[in-house]
Design a protein around this motif. Structure first.
Motif, PDB file in Angstrom:
ATOM      1  N   ARG A 220       0.816  -1.213   0.000  1.00 19.03           N
ATOM      2  CA  ARG A 220       0.000   0.000   0.000  1.00 19.03           C
ATOM      3  C   ARG A 220       0.849   1.262   0.000  1.00 19.03           C
ATOM      4  O   ARG A 220       0.390   2.322  -0.405  1.00 19.03           O
ATOM      5  CB  ARG A 220      -0.948   0.009   1.204  1.00 19.03           C
ATOM      6  N   MET A 221       2.099   1.141   0.424  1.00 22.49           N
ATOM      7  CA  MET A 221       3.008   2.289   0.392  1.00 22.49           C
ATOM      8  C   MET A 221       3.774   2.373  -0.922  1.00 22.49           C
ATOM      9  O   MET A 221       4.634   3.231  -1.093  1.00 22.49           O
ATOM     10  CB  MET A 221       3.986   2.227   1.567  1.00 22.49           C
ATOM     11  N   GLY A 222       3.474   1.472  -1.851  1.00 23.18           N
ATOM     12  CA  GLY A 222       4.073   1.550  -3.177  1.00 23.18           C
ATOM     13  C   GLY A 222       5.343   0.753  -3.374  1.00 23.18           C
ATOM     14  O   GLY A 222       6.043   0.937  -4.380  1.00 23.18           O
ATOM     15  N   PHE A 223       5.660  -0.157  -2.470  1.00 21.60           N
ATOM     16  CA  PHE A 223       6.892  -0.945  -2.598  1.00 21.60           C
ATOM     17  C   PHE A 223       6.681  -2.158  -3.490  1.00 21.60           C
ATOM     18  O   PHE A 223       5.581  -2.711  -3.581  1.00 21.60           O
ATOM     19  CB  PHE A 223       7.377  -1.407  -1.224  1.00 21.60           C
ATOM     20  N   ASN A 224       7.762  -2.581  -4.122  1.00 18.21           N
ATOM     21  CA  ASN A 224       7.800  -3.831  -4.859  1.00 18.21           C
ATOM     22  C   ASN A 224       8.069  -4.914  -3.814  1.00 18.21           C
ATOM     23  O   ASN A 224       9.222  -5.197  -3.484  1.00 18.21           O
ATOM     24  CB  ASN A 224       8.914  -3.775  -5.901  1.00 18.21           C
ATOM     25  N   VAL A 225       7.017  -5.493  -3.270  1.00 17.05           N
ATOM     26  CA  VAL A 225       7.138  -6.340  -2.085  1.00 17.05           C
ATOM     27  C   VAL A 225       6.507  -7.702  -2.311  1.00 17.05           C
ATOM     28  O   VAL A 225       5.497  -7.831  -3.013  1.00 17.05           O
ATOM     29  CB  VAL A 225       6.497  -5.641  -0.857  1.00 17.05           C
ATOM     30  N   TYR A 226       7.108  -8.726  -1.703  1.00 12.51           N
ATOM     31  CA  TYR A 226       6.629 -10.099  -1.831  1.00 12.51           C
ATOM     32  C   TYR A 226       6.711 -10.787  -0.475  1.00 12.51           C
ATOM     33  O   TYR A 226       7.573 -10.474   0.343  1.00 12.51           O
ATOM     34  CB  TYR A 226       7.491 -10.882  -2.823  1.00 12.51           C
ATOM     35  N   GLN A 227       5.821 -11.747  -0.264  1.00 11.03           N
ATOM     36  CA  GLN A 227       5.911 -12.566   0.943  1.00 11.03           C
ATOM     37  C   GLN A 227       5.867 -14.030   0.541  1.00 11.03           C
ATOM     38  O   GLN A 227       5.237 -14.391  -0.455  1.00 11.03           O
ATOM     39  CB  GLN A 227       4.793 -12.237   1.929  1.00 11.03           C
ATOM     40  N   SER A 228       6.536 -14.860   1.308  1.00 10.62           N
ATOM     41  CA  SER A 228       6.548 -16.295   1.045  1.00 10.62           C
ATOM     42  C   SER A 228       6.437 -17.045   2.363  1.00 10.62           C
ATOM     43  O   SER A 228       7.104 -16.702   3.333  1.00 10.62           O
ATOM     44  CB  SER A 228       7.836 -16.706   0.327  1.00 10.62           C
TER      45      SER A 228
END
Length: 287
Positions: A160-168
């Motif tokens: 939501r803050m605009g990061f290129n983010v992933y979770q695993s």
């Protein structure tokens, strides 16, 4: 903020977070202090060593491992913590407690978890993490089980803050993603015990690929911390039968909330613009 010498932290919390890294002799000291906390403040270092059956040097080494300069400083910290200990005893849920009493006790326990987490959280570690995240090409959160759910929460917040983010939270996916990161990426491993093998293995692979590694754990010296550039400590006791305890979840989320807000404020304009866009994107999904 956690002081470098540990004086501002509850010694019992420090014992819990460092216990796994102690030698067997040091663990004997820790066990005795946890069991006979009130008695310790009246004992000399010689008295304590004799009662436990260890050498004085072991007691002194134990104190220094917790970042106290010596036994007297440690003993003073124990004395100051006794008021907190008495409060904790009053909040233990007992058979026969009514629901309102139980709810009050659990609320007090969770409040203590938040306070303890703040005591052992080093603000310079938050700042280092914030700086690395704001410069990263991508951010990856790894966690298994309950910590995997925390990773999902973190992904949502940073997205939501605009990061290129992933979770695993799958062991194979974590390992594969870790193999593809580089020095421009940040990998955050979440593990209450710090000993979850799948997470530790993935963190090791990420570190071998020169990613910037942050770990969120309850144990300052655990397998996961060997590969971390920054350690963010969360305070909550959890036995093997309590895996995924809510108190541990609350501690993890509290640390993440502080980190997330720090990142948000560091890049305020970008964060606000992204939060606004994502909020507008789901307006028609609500009544």
């Amino acid at each position: 903020m956690q002081a470098e010498n540990g004086k501002n932290s509850n010694p019992l919390v420090l014992i819990s977070s460092n216990y796994k890294s102690m030698t067997k002799s040091e663990q004997k000291v820790a066990d005795y202090i946890n069991e006979k906390t009130k008695e310790v403040v009246y004992l000399t270092v010689t008295d304590l060593a004799e009662k436990i059956g260890v050498g004085e040097t072991t007691v002194l080494r134990f104190c220094r491992k917790l970042n106290y300069r010596g036994y007297q400083e440690f003993k003073m910290a124990i004395a100051q913590s006794l008021v907190v200990l008495d409060e904790q005893i009053e909040t233990e849920v007992k058979e026969g407690d009514s629901i309102d009493v139980m709810a009050s006790k659990i609320t007090q326990q969770n409040t203590k978890t938040l306070k303890d987490s703040l005591e052992i959280l080093a603000f310079d570690s938050i700042e280092k993490s914030m700086t690395a995240i704001t410069k990263a090409n991508s951010v990856h959160f790894f966690g298994i089980g309950s910590s995997g759910i925390t990773a999902q929460d973190a992904e949502h917040r940073f997205m939501r803050m605009g990061f290129n983010v992933y979770q695993s939270s799958d062991a194979h996916v974590m390992a594969m993603k870790a193999s593809l990161v580089s020095k421009q990426d940040v990998v955050i491993g979440i593990s209450t015990s710090g000993s979850t093998k799948d997470v530790v293995d993935a963190i090791r692979i990420a570190k071998e690929n020169n990613a910037y590694v942050i770990c969120i754990t309850n144990h300052a010296r655990s397998p996961i911390t060997q590969y971390a550039d920054v350690i963010l400590l969360a305070a909550s006791k959890e036995s093997p039968l309590q895996g995924g305890a809510y108190s541990s979840k609350i501690a993890q989320l509290h640390v993440l909330d502080i980190l997330t807000k720090a990142v948000e404020m560091e890049r305020k304009d970008e964060s606000f613009a992204s939060i606004k866009k994502t909020a507008e994107a789901v307006l028609d999904k609500m009544y």
